[in-house]
Design a protein around this motif. Structure first.
Motif, short mmCIF file in Angstrom:
data_model
loop_
_atom_site.label_atom_id
_atom_site.label_comp_id
_atom_site.label_asym_id
_atom_site.label_seq_id
_atom_site.Cartn_x
_atom_site.Cartn_y
_atom_site.Cartn_z
N MET A 75 44.52 36.23 31.04
CA MET A 75 45.20 36.08 32.07
C MET A 75 45.97 37.33 32.85
O MET A 75 45.73 37.67 33.73
CB MET A 75 46.17 34.89 32.16
N GLN A 76 46.58 38.11 31.87
CA GLN A 76 47.03 39.48 32.17
C GLN A 76 46.32 40.45 32.60
O GLN A 76 46.54 40.88 33.71
CB GLN A 76 47.95 39.83 31.06
N TYR A 77 44.98 40.37 31.71
CA TYR A 77 44.34 41.28 32.28
C TYR A 77 43.55 41.06 33.67
O TYR A 77 43.24 41.83 34.62
CB TYR A 77 42.81 41.47 31.34
N ALA A 78 43.15 39.54 33.80
CA ALA A 78 42.51 39.23 35.08
C ALA A 78 43.73 39.62 36.38
O ALA A 78 43.31 39.79 37.44
CB ALA A 78 42.27 37.84 35.07
N THR A 79 44.88 39.33 36.17
CA THR A 79 46.08 39.46 37.11
C THR A 79 46.10 41.03 37.41
O THR A 79 46.19 41.39 38.48
CB THR A 79 47.15 39.01 36.75
N ASP A 80 45.90 41.89 36.34
CA ASP A 80 45.90 43.25 36.46
C ASP A 80 44.80 43.68 37.45
O ASP A 80 45.03 44.72 38.74
CB ASP A 80 46.16 44.09 35.22
N ARG A 81 43.56 43.31 36.89
CA ARG A 81 42.45 43.64 37.80
C ARG A 81 42.67 43.17 39.35
O ARG A 81 42.14 44.06 40.35
CB ARG A 81 41.17 43.05 37.31
N LEU A 82 43.24 41.97 39.55
CA LEU A 82 43.01 41.45 41.02
C LEU A 82 44.16 42.38 41.57
O LEU A 82 43.97 42.58 42.72
CB LEU A 82 43.70 39.94 40.97
N LEU A 83 45.36 42.74 41.06
CA LEU A 83 46.38 43.26 41.76
C LEU A 83 45.67 44.78 42.31
O LEU A 83 46.14 45.36 43.22
CB LEU A 83 47.68 43.51 41.03
N ASN A 84 45.05 45.47 41.06
CA ASN A 84 44.51 46.60 41.17
C ASN A 84 43.57 46.69 42.54
O ASN A 84 43.49 47.54 43.21
CB ASN A 84 43.84 47.38 39.99
N ARG A 85 42.73 45.74 42.45
CA ARG A 85 42.03 45.46 43.73
C ARG A 85 42.65 45.30 45.13
O ARG A 85 42.05 45.79 46.07
CB ARG A 85 40.81 44.61 43.70
#
Length: 342
Positions: free
Chosen positions: A225-235
């Motif tokens: 979940m942390q990795y998915a959230t970071d990728r979403l925020l980076n996009r």
């Protein structure tokens, strides 16, 4: 009966001729002709007495003949009835005699076969009883022999075990002499203590392993979940925090629904969901509606479209999906692809 008949007939007679007369002053011949009629009356009397007498005689003969024929017919009918009854009785009695004889023959044949089968069954029953007695004797002999062998083996095994573990058995006998049942309590306590300790250790290790697995799974889900959230925020986020423009595709479809009427449908990304379709269509530049896609862009769009259709067909190969893919491809190839201006 005699009778008289009266009738008349008129007869016409024609005549002609010539007459010669002597000479007085001058002689010659004179011709004449004519006809005359004469009515003739007839009285005819018919005497039928001889014929009537003959008819009477004939009638008497016919009556006698009729009586004889009737008597003959009655006799013939009576004879036919009696003969038919006699013939029917003869046929019925003969049929029943034949059936009775046939049934008697069948009964005799079946009785003979039944007697033969009973004799054969009795012989088979005797043989079965003999076999059963023989098998019982053989079983008793074989079982007694093997029982003796196994008894000897058990005794030999008992002797060898006692000879190998003689100290143990001697201690057991001494313990039995000291107190009956004490060794059972000691053995039960020792065995139960060891088993309880082993089971407790296995349960504790299993609980520890289960808790460790749960902790690892929770950590794994948290990291995902942390990795998915970071990728979403980076996009979504842009570096620097300044105001920038985001480009997203959308589609505006103008549909003619009738003479002088049209409808505008907008198909856009969820990012544009807050903007009404009318405003989005109004913001679209007028020159974008007539812009034609270049050959390179059309080729790229066609390749992307074909790859998406192929992926969808590989994921679902049903008949419905195949028809949807064919209809989508046919609609895609209806006209040239147009897109908004760059």
């Amino acid at each position: 009966m005699s009778y008289t008949r009266h009738f008349s007939k008129t007869i016409t007679v024609h005549y002609s001729g010539s007459v010669s007369y002597p000479a007085s002053q001058s002689g010659g011949t004179k011709s004449y002709s004519g006809s005359t009629k004469e009515t003739i009356h007839f009285n005819v009397t018919v005497d039928t007495d001889p014929f009537d007498e003959s008819v009477e005689h004939m009638k008497d003969g016919v009556d006698l003949l009729t009586g004889s024929v009737a008597a003959t017919e009655a006799a013939q009918v009576s004879s036919i009835r009696e003969n038919s009854a006699r013939i029917g009785q003869t046929i019925i009695s003969g049929f029943f005699k034949t059936v009775k004889s046939d049934i008697s023959q069948q009964i005799t044949e079946l009785r003979t076969r039944t007697d033969a089968l009973l004799v054969q069954l009795n012989e088979l029953a005797k043989r079965c009883n003999d076999k059963r007695r023989q098998m019982g004797v053989d079983y008793q002999r074989i079982s007694s022999r093997y029982s003796k062998i196994f008894d000897d083996l058990n005794k030999e095994l008992d002797n060898r075990i006692h000879s190998i573990d003689e100290p143990v058995f001697r201690l057991t006998r001494q313990t039995d002499d000291i107190g009956s049942g004490a060794e059972k309590l000691v053995a039960a306590a020792a065995v139960s203590a060891g088993e309880n300790a082993r089971v407790h250790a296995e349960i504790s290790a299993s609980l520890a392993k289960r808790q460790a697995v749960n902790a690892i799974e929770k950590g794994h889900r948290f990291l995902q979940m942390q990795y998915a959230t970071d990728r979403l925020l980076n996009r979504c986020l842009r570096p620097g925090g300044e105001q920038q423009s985001i480009t997203t595709p959308f589609c505006v479809a103008d549909t003619t629904t009738g003479p002088g009427t049209s409808r505008t449908d907008v198909y856009a990304s969820p990012m544009l969901g807050a903007i009404p379709a009318e405003q989005l269509a109004d913001r679209l530049p007028a020159e974008a509606c007539g812009a034609t896609v270049s050959d390179d862009d059309a080729r790229i769009i066609a390749e992307y479209f074909n790859s998406e259709v192929a992926s969808a067909m590989q994921a679902d190969t049903s008949e419905h999906s195949r028809r949807v893919a064919e209809l989508t491809t046919r609609l895609f190839n209806l006209s040239n692809t147009a897109a908004p201006g760059k």
